[in-house]
Design an enzyme around this catalytic site. Structure first.
Site, PDB file in Angstrom:
ATOM      1  N   LEU A  13       0.826  -1.207   0.000  1.00  0.00           N
ATOM      2  CA  LEU A  13       0.000   0.000   0.000  1.00  0.00           C
ATOM      3  C   LEU A  13       0.861   1.257   0.000  1.00  0.00           C
ATOM      4  O   LEU A  13       2.042   1.218   0.351  1.00  0.00           O
ATOM      5  CB  LEU A  13      -0.926   0.001   1.226  1.00  0.00           C
ATOM      6  CG  LEU A  13      -1.934  -1.146   1.284  1.00  0.00           C
ATOM      7  CD1 LEU A  13      -2.735  -1.083   2.565  1.00  0.00           C
ATOM      8  CD2 LEU A  13      -2.848  -1.129   0.071  1.00  0.00           C
ATOM      9  N   CYS A  14       0.243   2.351  -0.376  1.00  0.00           N
ATOM     10  CA  CYS A  14       0.880   3.665  -0.410  1.00  0.00           C
ATOM     11  C   CYS A  14       1.555   3.945   0.927  1.00  0.00           C
ATOM     12  O   CYS A  14       0.973   3.652   1.965  1.00  0.00           O
ATOM     13  CB  CYS A  14      -0.194   4.704  -0.692  1.00  0.00           C
ATOM     14  SG  CYS A  14       0.392   6.387  -0.698  1.00  0.00           S
ATOM     15  N   PRO A  15       2.740   4.443   0.911  1.00  0.00           N
ATOM     16  CA  PRO A  15       3.565   4.921  -0.191  1.00  0.00           C
ATOM     17  C   PRO A  15       4.621   3.908  -0.656  1.00  0.00           C
ATOM     18  O   PRO A  15       5.524   4.258  -1.396  1.00  0.00           O
ATOM     19  CB  PRO A  15       4.255   6.141   0.412  1.00  0.00           C
ATOM     20  CG  PRO A  15       4.524   5.709   1.828  1.00  0.00           C
ATOM     21  CD  PRO A  15       3.312   4.873   2.211  1.00  0.00           C
ATOM     22  N   ASP A  40      -2.089  -1.307  -5.543  1.00  0.00           N
ATOM     23  CA  ASP A  40      -2.607  -0.246  -4.682  1.00  0.00           C
ATOM     24  C   ASP A  40      -3.438   0.730  -5.515  1.00  0.00           C
ATOM     25  O   ASP A  40      -2.932   1.300  -6.478  1.00  0.00           O
ATOM     26  CB  ASP A  40      -1.444   0.493  -4.020  1.00  0.00           C
ATOM     27  CG  ASP A  40      -1.889   1.618  -3.105  1.00  0.00           C
ATOM     28  OD1 ASP A  40      -3.091   1.711  -2.798  1.00  0.00           O
ATOM     29  OD2 ASP A  40      -1.023   2.411  -2.700  1.00  0.00           O
TER      30      ASP A  40
END
Length: 75
Positions: A13-15, A40
Site C-alpha cells: 500500500l501507499c507509499p 494499490d
C-alpha cells in the site's frame, strides 16, 4: 517495450510502491526503464505524480485486471 529492472509491489500500500521505485531508480543509469507492478488503488495517482516531481518519464501506464503496470524511464 523492454525494461531493465522490475519491482513487484503487488499487495503493498501507499507509499511503498513509490518508495521502492524511487530507491531502485537511484541505482539505475539515465535512460534505463523500470517496470513497476502494483495493486494499490492510490498508485494511479501516486506514480504519475512521483514521475512528474522527480523528473523521470512515465513511459506507459496500463491495467491488467486488478494490477497496474508502469514503465518509468530514469531521467
Amino acid at each position: 517495450m523492454e525494461w531493465n529492472e522490475e519491482i513487484d509491489a503487488i499487495g503493498l500500500l501507499c507509499p511503498l510502491p513509490v518508495l521502492k521505485a524511487r530507491k531502485r531508480l537511484k541505482s539505475m543509469t539515465s535512460g534505463q526503464v523500470l517496470r513497476l507492478i502494483a495493486t494499490d488503488p492510490a498508485a494511479v495517482i501516486d506514480v504519475p505524480h512521483f514521475c512528474f516531481e522527480s523528473g523521470n518519464e512515465l513511459v506507459s501506464q496500463s491495467d491488467e485486471g486488478e494490477t497496474q503496470i508502469y514503465l518509468i524511464r530514469k531521467a
